[in-house]
Design a protein around this motif. Sequence first.
Motif, PDB file in Angstrom:
ATOM      1  N   ALA A   5     -54.959 -23.597 -15.797  1.00  0.00           N
ATOM      2  CA  ALA A   5     -53.575 -23.657 -15.324  1.00  0.00           C
ATOM      3  C   ALA A   5     -52.984 -25.063 -15.426  1.00  0.00           C
ATOM      4  O   ALA A   5     -51.808 -25.244 -15.156  1.00  0.00           O
ATOM      5  CB  ALA A   5     -53.509 -23.180 -13.874  1.00  0.00           C
ATOM      6  N   VAL A   6     -53.782 -26.044 -15.807  1.00  0.00           N
ATOM      7  CA  VAL A   6     -53.273 -27.419 -15.877  1.00  0.00           C
ATOM      8  C   VAL A   6     -53.040 -27.808 -17.341  1.00  0.00           C
ATOM      9  O   VAL A   6     -53.980 -28.164 -18.045  1.00  0.00           O
ATOM     10  CB  VAL A   6     -54.258 -28.410 -15.208  1.00  0.00           C
ATOM     11  N   PRO A   7     -51.788 -27.738 -17.808  1.00  0.00           N
ATOM     12  CA  PRO A   7     -51.519 -28.008 -19.227  1.00  0.00           C
ATOM     13  C   PRO A   7     -52.025 -29.381 -19.690  1.00  0.00           C
ATOM     14  O   PRO A   7     -52.559 -29.498 -20.797  1.00  0.00           O
ATOM     15  CB  PRO A   7     -49.992 -27.926 -19.322  1.00  0.00           C
ATOM     16  N   TYR A   8     -51.879 -30.397 -18.837  1.00  0.00           N
ATOM     17  CA  TYR A   8     -52.269 -31.754 -19.250  1.00  0.00           C
ATOM     18  C   TYR A   8     -53.788 -31.851 -19.475  1.00  0.00           C
ATOM     19  O   TYR A   8     -54.227 -32.599 -20.354  1.00  0.00           O
ATOM     20  CB  TYR A   8     -51.811 -32.758 -18.195  1.00  0.00           C
ATOM     21  N   PHE A  68     -54.249 -30.482 -22.863  1.00  0.00           N
ATOM     22  CA  PHE A  68     -53.751 -31.445 -23.848  1.00  0.00           C
ATOM     23  C   PHE A  68     -54.822 -32.500 -24.152  1.00  0.00           C
ATOM     24  O   PHE A  68     -55.006 -32.914 -25.301  1.00  0.00           O
ATOM     25  CB  PHE A  68     -52.473 -32.108 -23.307  1.00  0.00           C
ATOM     26  N   LEU A  69     -55.554 -32.938 -23.120  1.00  0.00           N
ATOM     27  CA  LEU A  69     -56.591 -33.953 -23.314  1.00  0.00           C
ATOM     28  C   LEU A  69     -57.910 -33.338 -23.793  1.00  0.00           C
ATOM     29  O   LEU A  69     -58.814 -34.073 -24.197  1.00  0.00           O
ATOM     30  CB  LEU A  69     -56.838 -34.715 -22.002  1.00  0.00           C
ATOM     31  N   LYS A 113     -56.970 -38.987 -31.156  1.00  0.00           N
ATOM     32  CA  LYS A 113     -55.694 -39.273 -30.480  1.00  0.00           C
ATOM     33  C   LYS A 113     -55.894 -39.967 -29.132  1.00  0.00           C
ATOM     34  O   LYS A 113     -54.937 -40.463 -28.538  1.00  0.00           O
ATOM     35  CB  LYS A 113     -54.872 -37.991 -30.303  1.00  0.00           C
ATOM     36  N   LEU A 114     -57.147 -40.002 -28.629  1.00  0.00           N
ATOM     37  CA  LEU A 114     -57.418 -40.613 -27.324  1.00  0.00           C
ATOM     38  C   LEU A 114     -57.593 -42.124 -27.393  1.00  0.00           C
ATOM     39  O   LEU A 114     -57.749 -42.793 -26.362  1.00  0.00           O
ATOM     40  CB  LEU A 114     -58.681 -39.993 -26.698  1.00  0.00           C
ATOM     41  N   VAL A 160     -56.088 -42.577 -20.751  1.00  0.00           N
ATOM     42  CA  VAL A 160     -56.893 -41.356 -20.937  1.00  0.00           C
ATOM     43  C   VAL A 160     -58.008 -41.325 -19.891  1.00  0.00           C
ATOM     44  O   VAL A 160     -58.271 -40.294 -19.263  1.00  0.00           O
ATOM     45  CB  VAL A 160     -57.521 -41.319 -22.351  1.00  0.00           C
ATOM     46  N   SER A 192     -56.609 -40.623 -16.515  1.00  0.00           N
ATOM     47  CA  SER A 192     -56.226 -39.208 -16.453  1.00  0.00           C
ATOM     48  C   SER A 192     -57.449 -38.315 -16.282  1.00  0.00           C
ATOM     49  O   SER A 192     -57.444 -37.367 -15.487  1.00  0.00           O
ATOM     50  CB  SER A 192     -55.503 -38.802 -17.742  1.00  0.00           C
TER      51      SER A 192
END
Lengths: 136, 165
Positions: free
Chosen positions: B24-27, B30-31, B51-52, B65, B68
């Motif tokens: 449920a956590v899009p971010y 994304f990572l 990309k990180l 990153v 996060s």
Amino acid sequence: MNAQNFINALPFAKALGMRLDSLGDGHAEISMPWDARFVGDPVTGVIHGGAVSALMDTCGGAAVLSYPGAQTTATIDLRIDYMRAAKPGARLVARAECYHVTRNVAFVRATAHDGGDAPLASATGAFTFTGQEPTS
Amino acid sequence: MTPPEPVQAVKQRRDSALASLVDAVPYAQFLGIYFERHGDELTALLPYDDKLIGNPALPAIHGGVIASFLEVAAIIELRWTTIWADLEAGRLTPEEMTQNLPRLPKTIDFTVDFLRSGLPRDGYARARVNRSGRRYASVHVEAWQDNRARLFAQATGHFLMPQTG
């Protein structure tokens, strides 16, 4: 290096769509768009705190690198206070100031804004500092 | 006497509850962050991706990153420990969680120590809830890459718990 090259040289800053808005003399302003992929709470659409951290860390590092004589930097520590949720859909703007530099350490404070009057988050950080040796 | 719940049913219930929190956590998606579970113990994983990178010259993973990753690990661990008892007792089912997502804790503050540069490798993190009250919680999280004993980052955060009713 021009402003956009600075961001393009940082793959993760580019992945978050960051834009360098101003830079110089220990001050930086960097912004990023709201994006559904960066959301932390799907119920509210609020951007994840980690994405705000990434923006403030990048902005803090840029402020240090813009300090006269700075050559390289890395984050030692970063503390973020989240005062309120970021407005869903709003562009986020971070402003950082490198307010004190010693031979090896740069001290930074930063705030994040979403168009409202009050900042949504503030940060303080210590960064490594390597500068040019004085020529005297 | 009721027979013990089959082990596969137990695993499936716990894994789908965990998945409903993380997916449920899009971010986090994304990572590329995901979680491994052993009993109630969670390990967060951050698979390496180009990309990180924050500093291509070293190369090193971007500090943002890492921050996060630690914050995602802390929030999921905190939510996981607070639903565990209800999940085990059958007061909360994975189906209910999918339909009505449990609210996530809100970060009050988060302090990250960057101990070593993040290498272009996978990262791992484990969080520990040091205090979990009705309103406030304090969570510590540690992250490493190749050696569990050589942390590349650690963080402490304070969180506001979601209020029910």
